[in-house]
Design an enzyme around this catalytic site. Structure first.
Site, PDB file in Angstrom:
ATOM      1  N   HIS A  56     -78.031  32.332  85.884  1.00  0.00           N
ATOM      2  CA  HIS A  56     -79.496  32.573  86.403  1.00  0.00           C
ATOM      3  C   HIS A  56     -80.412  31.812  85.871  1.00  0.00           C
ATOM      4  O   HIS A  56     -80.022  30.797  84.879  1.00  0.00           O
ATOM      5  CB  HIS A  56     -79.736  34.143  85.741  1.00  0.00           C
ATOM      6  N   CYS A 103     -81.953  36.976  75.029  1.00  0.00           N
ATOM      7  CA  CYS A 103     -81.444  36.016  75.419  1.00  0.00           C
ATOM      8  C   CYS A 103     -82.528  35.220  76.105  1.00  0.00           C
ATOM      9  O   CYS A 103     -83.750  35.638  75.902  1.00  0.00           O
ATOM     10  CB  CYS A 103     -80.377  35.976  76.558  1.00  0.00           C
TER      11      CYS A 103
END
Length: 623
Positions: free
Chosen positions: A543, A368
């Site tokens: 995040h 990711c």
């Protein structure tokens, strides 16, 4: 064994060429437009054509080949070695670059492994730089004295043989090899390893080359699909028009391969069509200036130099017509009915052939943007599934830019798929939408389990991979050490709000607890704007990524509960987990999250509980 070796070679060659295909196309346009036989001859602009093919393209290929095998250091040495090959020959050294690039990567990889644990502290940089420098010098000399002259001699031998074949009007017979090879996924070794370099040499000599048309002609496949559309029945017939658009206009040739495998006699149709197309190209004396990638009719037309467009179109049309006629006869004579299930089986056979030659799967990577949130939970979930089936495969999570070169399977969100392919061109890529509940996990586990059971029976190497790297558990905080998840950072019964406000709240908790700098909050918001952090089952994990990692002071997590939910795109998140991760200290909490949030009754309790202790214990338990 030979087919497996060729497939591996084809993937390696493709991995070196495809990331640089834009440079080839740019060179092709410069050639098509500005050389003396181009659309708009320009002596001044044409000066760029020679240096690009002589220096830039081989160096790009050499760097990529070295990088694939040996990382960035391997890429640098691949370029150095390629320079020696370039200087050691008098022709474009694309093939030489394809040889020395991977060799350089392997050499530095073995050299670095040799010095592991043998270098005194403080001398690491000295040894790293000088070992690479000395090795680079030796590789360049080897390329100059050995590889360059050898490749030039082999190229002259091969070119001479092909010239005799062309002179004898036997080039159409190449379709007997090329068309079946495409269906068997051996085309990369042929196209990028032989036809491409020979085609480029032809462009330098005459401004065009027929070799660029031998494998990329979409006519044979189009003819077979048209035959299915006209003479097949049921769902197979209905699927053909969509496949035609993808194949002919989109240039994705592998869409028609399952239709061939359903009725292998149709290989005769594509061979006949391919040979007719090559004969037509030869008859009109046409060629292209660069490899059309992908093999769409639009790409072929774009790469056709002045005066060649009509001949190229006629070659494609004639190949389509002959392939259609032969395919129609075969389909009408073969009374065996085919169904959607047959097509699915053929597609699976294609998939199996694409994966053959990769060897046992030893490393699976979840990728990711940051490599610390959704990918960590996905890795944990798959790791548990593999363990339950007795499969010990290494499963890790990484940022896309840091995907290991030895990754065999990369699992990534569908929106990040292209970036993952660019970062790891030789790996198998599995796109998913939901890191918590992806059907692809079970399919992959079943595939690996079947391979493990089948391998010993076939006398092949065992499919059981190396021992897995377990998730690293969070250590109990030492005295004076801040916990990754503190109870004060668990907020319950929060009112509904916009997702940006929820993300800011999570970021503020991380800032106030000393985990991150103030600017990390903006990075969290930017990450959400780029790609949602909602991961399924009512959970979002905002995040920061990229440069934002430098704003993380220490690893920390906060948990926000929204009983009525916060809207993330089209989904409601009831649990919002802010993440700031440096190392692996937060992985055990995310692993627990992936496990406990799998059960809907647990999800519901987490959504409604009033107990901070329950949340804390649930996510920090080492069970």
């Amino acid at each position: 064994m030979m087919k497996t070796t060729i497939q591996k070679t084809g993937r390696l060659l493709s991995g070196m060429v495809m990331p640089n295909i834009a440079a080839f196309i740019a060179w092709g346009f410069l050639t098509a437009f500005f050389i003396p036989t181009g659309w708009w001859p320009n002596e001044n602009l044409a000066k760029m054509v020679g240096p690009i093919i002589t220096y830039l393209l081989p160096l790009l290929i050499g760097f990529k080949g070295g990088e694939i095998v040996g990382g960035n250091r391997g890429g640098v040495l691949g370029a150095v070695a390629t320079t020696g090959v370039i200087v050691g020959g008098s022709i474009p050294m694309l093939m030489g670059a394809m040889i020395v690039g991977p060799i350089a990567g392997l050499a530095i990889k073995k050299t670095d492994a040799f010095f592991v644990g043998k270098v005194p502290a403080g001398f690491e940089m000295l040894v790293n730089n000088f070992s690479a420098g000395i090795l680079g010098m030796l590789l360049a000399i080897g390329g100059f004295l050995g590889v360059g002259p050898v490749v030039e001699s082999l190229n002259a031998l091969l070119a001479g043989g092909l010239e005799r074949i062309v002179a004898a009007n036997l080039l159409p017979l190449a379709s007997v090899i090329i068309e079946p090879a495409k269906v068997l996924f051996l085309n990369n070794a042929i196209n990028h390893g032989i036809l491409g370099p020979l085609g480029i040499q032809g462009v330098q000599e005459t401004g065009k080359s027929i070799f660029f048309l031998l494998e990329t002609n979409p006519g044979p496949g189009l003819g077979v699909l048209l035959a299915y559309w006209m003479f097949a029945k049921g769902s197979i017939r209905q699927s053909a028009p969509g496949a035609i658009i993808i194949h002919f206009l989109g240039g994705i040739h592998e869409i028609y391969f399952p239709y061939i495998l359903m009725k292998p006699k149709l290989l005769l149709a594509v061979i006949a069509g391919g040979a007719t197309g090559v004969f037509t190209f030869s008859l009109f004396g046409v060629g292209l200036v660069a490899t059309p990638s992908p093999g769409s009719i639009f790409a072929l037309m774009a790469m056709a130099p002045r005066g060649n467009l009509l001949g190229v179109i006629l070659g494609v049309a004639s190949a389509t017509a002959v392939s259609f006629l032969v395919g129609s006869v075969i389909l009408k004579m073969d009374k065996t009915l085919v169904s959607e299930q047959d097509l699915d089986m053929a597609r699976q056979e294609i998939k199996d052939m694409k994966q053959s030659g990769r060897g046992p799967v030893k490393k699976i990577v979840f990728a990711c943007d940051a490599g610390m949130g959704s990918s960590a939970m996905g890795a944990s979930k798959l790791r548990n599934k593999l363990k339950a089936r007795g499969l010990t495969v290494e499963v890790v999570n990484e940022a896309i830019e840091n995907i290991p070169k030895d990754a065999q399977v990369v699992i990534v969100h569908k929106n990040l798929l292209q970036r993952a392919k660019e970062s790891s061109p030789l790996a198998e890529h599995i796109p998913i939408e939901d890191f918590l509940n992806a059907p692809a996990y079970d399919a992959l586990v079943e595939r690996l389990a079947a391979a493990k059971e089948a391998a010993p029976a076939q006398g092949a190497p065992s499919a059981e991979p190396v021992e897995a790297a377990p998730a690293k558990a969070a250590e109990a905080p030492a005295e004076g050490k801040v916990e990754v998840l503190q109870k004060k950072n668990i907020l319950l019964n929060l009112p509904p709000m916009e997702k940006e406000e929820a993300i800011r709240m999570a970021g503020r908790l991380l800032v106030d607890s000393g985990y991150v700098e103030e600017s990390y909050i903006d990075a969290m918001l930017q990450r959400e704007a780029d790609l949602t952090t909602y991961i399924g089952n009512g959970v979002a994990i905002p995040h920061g990524v990229g440069e934002a990692k430098k704003k993380i002071l220490k690893t920390g997590i906060c948990i926000l509960q929204f009983p009525q939910g916060v809207k993330f795109e089209d989904d409601l998140a009831y649990v919002v987990i802010g993440i700031a991760g440096i190392g692996n200290e937060h992985i055990s909490i995310l692993a627990n999250l992936a496990t406990v949030m799998e059960k809907m009754e647990t999800v519901e309790k987490v959504r409604t509980t009033d107990s901070v202790d329950y949340i804390h214990d649930l996510f920090t338990s080492n069970k």
